[in-house]
Design a protein around this motif. Structure first.
Motif: not given
Length: 171
Positions: A60, A106, A108, A113, A118-119
């Protein structure tokens, strides 16, 4: 908390990723998360720990396309051709995102990731080469954890668009 909840909490996945799986209705993925004592930040480290082929790792990778974060899902044995990404998006410029942008976008750190959860919602391109496998392994939110998933399902959960963005050798 039920005994089933307790069992899921022992999965080892990053809490944000675990929450995302639950919200997506696929909490059963947590039962397949594997945690390793050593970090698996690179595709090679992950493949060695799992005992699978390098191309069965789903990386990712966060890029910036005209300054907007973009996630590219790529098999672990290949590199992303940024020119192909640029053309696929019709962007002027595509570059690798810096570590702080990766974390901000993300939620992370690089090396952990996951392909989704994700955020912030980010556009996702998935290289078609991932479909060459029955199962691929992806990060579960930190450098010590991975999970297996069928590639088409993984791409669907990520909201990815299938493209050909793998770097090709002219040999």
């Amino acid at each position: 908390m039920t005994s089933a909840d307790t069992a899921i909490e022992g999965h080892g996945a990053h809490p944000r990723f675990a929450d995302a799986l639950r919200e997506m209705g696929i909490a059963e993925v947590l039962e397949r998360v594997r945690r390793f004592p050593d970090e698996t930040r690179t595709a090679a480290e992950a493949a060695a720990a799992i005992g699978c082929g390098l191309s069965q790792i789903c990386k990712s990778l966060v890029f910036a396309a005209d300054g907007v974060p973009l996630l590219v899902l790529m098999d672990g044995a290949s590199r992303v051709d940024v020119e192909l990404v640029r053309r696929a998006l019709g962007a002027q410029q595509v570059s690798r995102a810096k570590a702080d942008v990766v974390r901000e976008t993300t939620g992370y750190a690089i090396g952990g990731v996951p392909p989704f959860g994700h955020r912030t919602r980010t556009r996702v391109l998935a290289d078609r080469g991932l479909l060459d496998h029955d199962v691929v392994w992806a990060a579960a939110g930190d450098p010590h954890t991975v999970f297996p998933m069928e590639p088409k399902t993984l791409v669907a959960h990520a909201g990815g668009t299938l493209v050909d963005v793998r770097e090709r050798s002219d040999a």
